[in-house]
Design a protein around this motif. Structure first.
Motif, short mmCIF file in Angstrom:
data_model
loop_
_atom_site.label_atom_id
_atom_site.label_comp_id
_atom_site.label_asym_id
_atom_site.label_seq_id
_atom_site.Cartn_x
_atom_site.Cartn_y
_atom_site.Cartn_z
N CYS A 63 0.82 -1.21 0.00
CA CYS A 63 0.00 0.00 0.00
C CYS A 63 0.86 1.26 0.00
O CYS A 63 0.55 2.24 -0.69
CB CYS A 63 -0.94 0.01 1.20
SG CYS A 63 -2.36 -1.09 1.00
N ALA A 64 1.95 1.24 0.76
CA ALA A 64 2.85 2.40 0.78
C ALA A 64 3.46 2.63 -0.60
O ALA A 64 3.50 3.77 -1.10
CB ALA A 64 3.95 2.19 1.82
N GLY A 65 3.91 1.55 -1.24
CA GLY A 65 4.46 1.67 -2.59
C GLY A 65 3.41 2.11 -3.59
O GLY A 65 3.68 2.93 -4.48
N LEU A 66 2.19 1.59 -3.42
CA LEU A 66 1.10 1.95 -4.33
C LEU A 66 0.86 3.45 -4.32
O LEU A 66 0.77 4.08 -5.39
CB LEU A 66 -0.17 1.21 -3.91
CG LEU A 66 -1.48 1.73 -4.52
CD1 LEU A 66 -1.49 1.52 -6.02
CD2 LEU A 66 -2.67 1.05 -3.86
N TYR A 67 0.77 4.05 -3.14
CA TYR A 67 0.41 5.47 -3.10
C TYR A 67 1.57 6.38 -3.41
O TYR A 67 1.36 7.54 -3.78
CB TYR A 67 -0.30 5.78 -1.79
CG TYR A 67 -1.71 5.24 -1.89
CD1 TYR A 67 -2.65 5.88 -2.68
CD2 TYR A 67 -2.05 4.03 -1.32
CE1 TYR A 67 -3.91 5.36 -2.86
CE2 TYR A 67 -3.31 3.48 -1.50
CZ TYR A 67 -4.23 4.16 -2.27
OH TYR A 67 -5.47 3.63 -2.48
N LEU A 68 2.78 5.88 -3.36
CA LEU A 68 3.90 6.62 -3.91
C LEU A 68 3.78 6.67 -5.44
O LEU A 68 3.95 7.73 -6.06
CB LEU A 68 5.23 5.97 -3.51
CG LEU A 68 6.50 6.63 -4.07
CD1 LEU A 68 6.61 8.07 -3.60
CD2 LEU A 68 7.73 5.82 -3.66
N LEU A 69 3.43 5.54 -6.04
CA LEU A 69 3.21 5.48 -7.49
C LEU A 69 2.02 6.33 -7.89
O LEU A 69 2.06 7.04 -8.92
CB LEU A 69 3.00 4.03 -7.93
CG LEU A 69 4.17 3.07 -7.77
CD1 LEU A 69 3.76 1.65 -8.15
CD2 LEU A 69 5.36 3.50 -8.61
N GLN A 70 0.95 6.28 -7.10
CA GLN A 70 -0.24 7.07 -7.43
C GLN A 70 0.06 8.57 -7.36
O GLN A 70 -0.48 9.35 -8.15
CB GLN A 70 -1.39 6.73 -6.46
CG GLN A 70 -1.91 5.32 -6.55
CD GLN A 70 -2.75 5.04 -7.79
OE1 GLN A 70 -2.41 5.47 -8.89
NE2 GLN A 70 -3.84 4.31 -7.61
N TYR A 71 0.91 8.97 -6.43
CA TYR A 71 1.29 10.38 -6.31
C TYR A 71 1.97 10.85 -7.60
O TYR A 71 1.62 11.90 -8.16
CB TYR A 71 2.22 10.59 -5.12
CG TYR A 71 2.77 11.99 -5.02
CD1 TYR A 71 2.02 13.01 -4.44
CD2 TYR A 71 4.04 12.30 -5.52
CE1 TYR A 71 2.51 14.31 -4.36
CE2 TYR A 71 4.54 13.59 -5.46
CZ TYR A 71 3.77 14.59 -4.87
OH TYR A 71 4.25 15.87 -4.81
N VAL A 72 2.92 10.04 -8.10
CA VAL A 72 3.60 10.39 -9.34
C VAL A 72 2.61 10.38 -10.50
O VAL A 72 2.64 11.25 -11.39
CB VAL A 72 4.76 9.42 -9.62
CG1 VAL A 72 5.42 9.73 -10.96
CG2 VAL A 72 5.78 9.48 -8.50
N ARG A 73 1.73 9.40 -10.50
CA ARG A 73 0.73 9.27 -11.57
C ARG A 73 -0.17 10.50 -11.63
O ARG A 73 -0.44 11.04 -12.72
CB ARG A 73 -0.10 8.01 -11.29
CG ARG A 73 -0.97 7.52 -12.42
CD ARG A 73 -1.70 6.28 -11.95
NE ARG A 73 -2.47 5.63 -12.97
CZ ARG A 73 -3.27 4.60 -12.75
NH1 ARG A 73 -3.37 4.10 -11.52
NH2 ARG A 73 -3.95 4.05 -13.75
#
Length: 223
Positions: free
Chosen positions: A183-193
């Protein structure tokens, strides 16, 4: 000779046509891969649920990803997308992150019914936002037309808000180090997205006007 050259130039595909063909091939490959991965994930998750039918959060997890990725198989191809490698990697990682989720039972920080309730609320909000968009969504950031009504009156990226609510519900009832890191990695990716999507959309004057009216991206009052 000149007539032959003119005929050959007329028959040869233009650079724009070749680019469109490459994009269509990439699109076809992306959609096929999505369908295969989603089917495999659903099969494994449902087998886990059959072993313990009280785990409603597993069924809702499958439903959520079928809604998100399943519908992306049928959306229209936009005219302009962000093919920047960073954007592509972050978008694919944020879309296929479910492959890294630990489906085996984890720790219950809250009762199963509470987590399932959060997931259902997140799903309902996603459906509302996607009905507002109709078929104007997809995996890669793109300008598919500016929408400012419905769920988009509250935040600029309401679908992501639905993801957050549903993911928190699943994590609280299936807690573990692996799922926390996912989940932490997911929302780091979502932030960039989101950053890349807004950068692309900011070229559109209509979006800039919309951005002035709706201040927050995903979380009202925070972000």
């Amino acid at each position: 000779m000149q007539e032959y050259q003119a005929y050959r130039d007329q028959c040869s595909p233009s650079p724009a046509t070749r680019i469109d063909l490459r994009e269509l091939l990439v699109e076809a490959g992306l959609r096929s891969t999505t369908a295969i991965l989603l089917a495999g994930f659903a099969y494994v998750a449902i087998r886990q649920w059959l072993a313990d039918p009280t785990r409603f959060t597993l069924l809702l997890l499958v439903l959520a990803h079928c809604l998100t990725l399943g519908l992306s198989l049928f959306v229209r191809v936009p005219k302009k997308r962000d093919w920047n490698p960073v954007t592509v990697i972050c978008s694919l990682g944020a879309s296929y992150y479910f492959l890294a989720i630990q489906l085996a039972p984890g720790n219950h920080l809250v009762p199963e019914i509470f987590g399932a309730g959060l997931q259902a609320a997140g799903l309902a909000w996603q459906i509302y936002a996607k009905l507002t968009l109709r078929f104007s969504f997809g995996i890669l950031p793109a300008n598919r037309g500016i929408v400012s009504h419905g769920a988009y009156r509250f935040v600029r990226h309401p679908i992501y808000l639905g993801y957050v609510i549903a993911d928190v519900g699943f994590l609280l009832t299936n807690f573990g180090l692996q799922n926390l890191l996912v989940c932490a990695g997911l929302y780091l990716l979502q932030y960039v997205r989101i950053y890349r999507e807004e950068k692309l959309l900011s070229d559109d004057p209509e979006y800039r006007r919309y951005r002035e009216k709706v201040r927050y991206r995903v979380l009202p009052g925070l972000y």
